[in-house]
Write a protein that holds these residues in place. Structure first.
Motif, PDB file in Angstrom:
ATOM      1  N   LEU A   1       0.825  -1.203   0.000  1.00  0.00           N
ATOM      2  CA  LEU A   1       0.000   0.000   0.000  1.00  0.00           C
ATOM      3  C   LEU A   1       0.863   1.260   0.000  1.00  0.00           C
ATOM      4  N   LEU A   2       1.882   1.275   0.843  1.00  0.00           N
ATOM      5  CA  LEU A   2       2.776   2.433   0.886  1.00  0.00           C
ATOM      6  C   LEU A   2       3.519   2.594  -0.437  1.00  0.00           C
ATOM      7  N   GLY A   3       3.909   1.465  -1.031  1.00  0.00           N
ATOM      8  CA  GLY A   3       4.570   1.543  -2.330  1.00  0.00           C
ATOM      9  C   GLY A   3       3.660   2.115  -3.390  1.00  0.00           C
ATOM     10  N   GLY A   4       2.390   1.693  -3.383  1.00  0.00           N
ATOM     11  CA  GLY A   4       1.440   2.223  -4.355  1.00  0.00           C
ATOM     12  C   GLY A   4       1.146   3.689  -4.178  1.00  0.00           C
ATOM     13  N   LEU A   5       1.323   4.201  -2.954  1.00  0.00           N
ATOM     14  CA  LEU A   5       1.101   5.620  -2.698  1.00  0.00           C
ATOM     15  C   LEU A   5       2.346   6.473  -2.936  1.00  0.00           C
ATOM     16  N   LEU A   6       3.502   5.991  -2.465  1.00  0.00           N
ATOM     17  CA  LEU A   6       4.680   6.855  -2.371  1.00  0.00           C
ATOM     18  C   LEU A   6       5.797   6.536  -3.355  1.00  0.00           C
ATOM     19  N   SER A   7       5.750   5.400  -4.036  1.00  0.00           N
ATOM     20  CA  SER A   7       6.891   5.015  -4.873  1.00  0.00           C
ATOM     21  C   SER A   7       7.080   5.984  -6.037  1.00  0.00           C
ATOM     22  N   THR A   8       8.325   6.109  -6.461  1.00  0.00           N
ATOM     23  CA  THR A   8       8.699   6.928  -7.617  1.00  0.00           C
ATOM     24  C   THR A   8       9.507   6.048  -8.566  1.00  0.00           C
ATOM     25  N   PRO A   9       9.719   6.485  -9.797  1.00  0.00           N
ATOM     26  CA  PRO A   9      10.538   5.687 -10.719  1.00  0.00           C
ATOM     27  C   PRO A   9      11.950   5.401 -10.201  1.00  0.00           C
ATOM     28  N   PHE A  10      12.388   6.185  -9.202  1.00  0.00           N
ATOM     29  CA  PHE A  10      13.740   5.976  -8.670  1.00  0.00           C
ATOM     30  C   PHE A  10      13.789   4.819  -7.669  1.00  0.00           C
ATOM     31  N   ILE A  11      12.656   4.571  -6.972  1.00  0.00           N
ATOM     32  CA  ILE A  11      12.662   3.536  -5.942  1.00  0.00           C
ATOM     33  C   ILE A  11      11.646   2.436  -6.227  1.00  0.00           C
ATOM     34  N   GLY A  12      10.975   2.483  -7.342  1.00  0.00           N
ATOM     35  CA  GLY A  12       9.991   1.463  -7.681  1.00  0.00           C
ATOM     36  C   GLY A  12       9.893   1.287  -9.172  1.00  0.00           C
ATOM     37  N   ASN A  13       9.051   0.334  -9.580  1.00  0.00           N
ATOM     38  CA  ASN A  13       8.898   0.062 -11.000  1.00  0.00           C
ATOM     39  C   ASN A  13       8.099   1.142 -11.708  1.00  0.00           C
ATOM     40  N   GLN A  14       7.212   1.802 -10.997  1.00  0.00           N
ATOM     41  CA  GLN A  14       6.408   2.845 -11.602  1.00  0.00           C
ATOM     42  C   GLN A  14       6.042   3.879 -10.543  1.00  0.00           C
ATOM     43  N   SER A  15       5.502   4.992 -10.996  1.00  0.00           N
ATOM     44  CA  SER A  15       5.152   6.068 -10.078  1.00  0.00           C
ATOM     45  C   SER A  15       3.967   5.661  -9.217  1.00  0.00           C
ATOM     46  N   GLY A  16       4.042   6.044  -7.924  1.00  0.00           N
ATOM     47  CA  GLY A  16       2.894   5.873  -7.062  1.00  0.00           C
ATOM     48  C   GLY A  16       1.848   6.933  -7.368  1.00  0.00           C
ATOM     49  N   ILE A  17       0.703   6.807  -6.704  1.00  0.00           N
ATOM     50  CA  ILE A  17      -0.397   7.732  -6.973  1.00  0.00           C
ATOM     51  C   ILE A  17       0.003   9.171  -6.660  1.00  0.00           C
ATOM     52  N   LEU A  18       0.655   9.395  -5.522  1.00  0.00           N
ATOM     53  CA  LEU A  18       1.025  10.768  -5.149  1.00  0.00           C
ATOM     54  C   LEU A  18       2.028  11.363  -6.132  1.00  0.00           C
ATOM     55  N   HIS A  19       3.001  10.556  -6.581  1.00  0.00           N
ATOM     56  CA  HIS A  19       3.983  11.063  -7.527  1.00  0.00           C
ATOM     57  C   HIS A  19       3.332  11.380  -8.874  1.00  0.00           C
ATOM     58  N   THR A  20       2.389  10.549  -9.305  1.00  0.00           N
ATOM     59  CA  THR A  20       1.700  10.795 -10.570  1.00  0.00           C
ATOM     60  C   THR A  20       0.922  12.100 -10.520  1.00  0.00           C
ATOM     61  N   TRP A  21       0.198  12.309  -9.418  1.00  0.00           N
ATOM     62  CA  TRP A  21      -0.572  13.543  -9.321  1.00  0.00           C
ATOM     63  C   TRP A  21       0.317  14.750  -9.078  1.00  0.00           C
ATOM     64  N   PHE A  22       1.502  14.540  -8.522  1.00  0.00           N
ATOM     65  CA  PHE A  22       2.466  15.640  -8.421  1.00  0.00           C
ATOM     66  C   PHE A  22       2.909  16.082  -9.813  1.00  0.00           C
ATOM     67  N   LEU A  23       3.108  15.121 -10.707  1.00  0.00           N
ATOM     68  CA  LEU A  23       3.486  15.455 -12.089  1.00  0.00           C
ATOM     69  C   LEU A  23       2.364  16.227 -12.779  1.00  0.00           C
TER      70      LEU A  23
END
Length: 493
Positions: free
Chosen positions: A198-220
């Motif tokens: 769950l935390l990965g799906g919310l907070l992950s970024t391309p630097f620390i995960g396979n794809q952007s989390g929800i927060l990173h996507t909406w930040f973009l």
């Protein structure tokens, strides 16, 4: 001579964690619980020596979070063997084939616990051996084999030995928490794995995960690095709601709704008034919750599905991508069934599995509808059946509960102080609520999978996490109450 007399010398000698001789202080319980959780996280990051990580396959897929499995680690099997052994024992106990009185006979209780441990060891072998030797799911690293001067089979034997040790460790880690900690080890391991995703799906970024989390996507979107307008114009509104690389609003909404529904359902209850015949003014209530059997029976249902799909993948690896007698067809490296019996038995995991109008139908619509119907039927009926088994085998049924109330000196006002009378009153509520609650949990699990959740967590995993966390909160509050008022400990037992 019965089977109990034959097996008793072995079962009573099964290793076990020693029970505390007296009361364990709450702070010490928290320390034991935290220590075991840290050990669990550490072991999920200890990779199997001799395994070719790049060529290995994720065997359990989305079932991994439910089974607390660490792909490619010493915790590869997770709680799968424990759950499968529980299913076997519940089925045997429900059919009264064991002949064990676990409620009143201490000898039978010891035999049952020993039999459960023995079955877990058997299930570790039955699950781990095909995983290592029957397919290419956990291939041996040829470089390691060359360095050690042995063949690939010997390296695979070493991999299985590590998996076996991991399965035994998680069995005793669960027992340590049950006897010395707070809550259930199985439940805590599930919460740990699901929370991580769950935390990965919310907070992950391309630097620390396979794809952007929800927060990173909406930040973009918010900073203009990825404009919403062009995305909507070229990819459609479904990108914001469903597409994995998009906004995933539907997953966010579904996750919040599941949290709210489960917390509300946990608070819905029928309260049976109680009074103490010997202590005037001493009153209480026995709550029969809507989710009376808890969400834990869902582990048994999903574990059964996971074992069926695992069998299909083993058959595919041995017989080829097209199985005989219409059992199923597979694509790629036997990762997912694309037709046949195993396709219809595969649970819906993501919105893309059934929203053919978004991604383009890869299967005929009638096949997709049959698959949805089978999944719903399996979860509704399976949830109700396993909830009944769970209630009966954990001493939560009307008979066992009535005996517990009677032993505490309580009675139902207006009725005689008799175990049979209390049991008849409880039979008006417990069986019906158990079936309704089990079916409701099954329905919520399927709907959550169909709508999608944050981090790709399965609906069952999300339900389990919310329910286990809620119950853990209640248990911690009860422990703190007994620490503050030691006399309460005698009332709770």
């Amino acid at each position: 001579m019965t089977w109990k007399d034959t097996a008793e010398p072995l079962l009573v000698r099964m290793p076990a964690v020693r029970r505390p001789e007296g009361h364990v202080p709450f702070k010490r319980k928290l320390l034991w619980t935290a220590g075991v959780l840290v050990l669990y996280f550490f072991l999920t990051n200890v990779k199997l020596f001799g395994l070719d990580i790049d060529a290995s396959q994720n065997i359990f897929g989305r079932f991994g979070s439910i089974l607390a499995s660490g792909q490619g680690s010493i915790m590869q099997l997770g709680i799968g063997p424990i759950v499968t052994a529980s299913i076997v024992l519940q089925l045997l106990g429900g059919a009264d084939l064991l002949g064990l009185d676990t409620q009143n006979d201490p000898r039978d209780q010891i035999l049952y616990q020993g039999l459960q441990k023995l079955l877990v060891l058997v299930m570790i072998c039955l699950t781990g051996l095909p995983m290592v030797f029957a397919g290419n799911f956990l291939p041996a690293d040829q470089a390691v084999a060359s360095t050690l001067g042995v063949g690939a089979t010997a390296v695979k034997g070493l991999i299985f030995a590590q998996i076996f040790v991991g399965g035994v460790l998680i069995l005793f880690m669960d027992e340590v928490i049950s006897k010395w900690g707070v809550g259930s080890g199985i439940g805590l391991f599930i919460v740990a794995g699901v929370s991580q995703r769950l935390l990965g799906g919310l907070l992950s970024t391309p630097f620390i995960g396979n794809q952007s989390g929800i927060l990173h996507t909406w930040f973009l979107f918010a900073t203009g690095e990825r404009a919403i307008g062009p995305v909507l114009a070229t990819q459609g509104i479904q990108t914001l709601f469903v597409t994995p690389g998009g906004g995933r609003l539907l997953a966010l909404i579904t996750t919040v709704l599941i949290f709210a529904v489960v917390v509300y359902a946990e608070s819905v209850r029928v309260e049976i008034p109680l009074s103490n015949a010997r202590v005037k003014g001493a009153r209480g209530r026995f709550p029969v919750k809507l989710i009376y059997a808890s969400v834990l029976p869902m582990i048994l249902v999903r574990a059964l599905q996971a074992n069926v799909q695992f069998l299909g993948r083993i058959l595919c690896s041995q017989l080829g991508n097209t199985l005989p007698a219409g059992l199923g067809t597979y694509g790629g490296q036997c990762s997912q069934p694309t037709g046949g019996l195993f396709y219809f038995l595969a649970p819906i995991q993501t919105p893309q599995d059934w929203m053919w109008w978004l991604q383009g139908a890869t299967q005929p619509i009638w096949q997709i509808m049959i698959r949805i119907g089978v999944d719903l039927t399996f979860m509704l009926i399976g949830g109700a059946i396993f909830a009944i088994f769970w209630v009966e085998t954990t001493d939560m049924g009307p008979e066992a509960t009535a005996q517990q109330i009677h032993n505490s000196g309580m009675q139902i006002p207006g009725f005689r102080q008799n175990v049979g009378v209390i049991e008849k009153v409880l039979e008006r509520y417990i069986p019906q609520v158990t079936v309704i609650g089990g079916a409701l949990v099954g329905l919520l699990a399927v709907l959550a999978n169909m709508m999608g959740t944050i981090g790709g967590v399965s609906g069952t995993g999300l339900l389990l996490t919310v329910s286990i966390t809620y119950k853990l909160y209640e248990e911690i509050a009860e422990e703190q109450l007994m620490e503050m008022h030691p006399m309460m400990r005698q009332m709770f037992g």
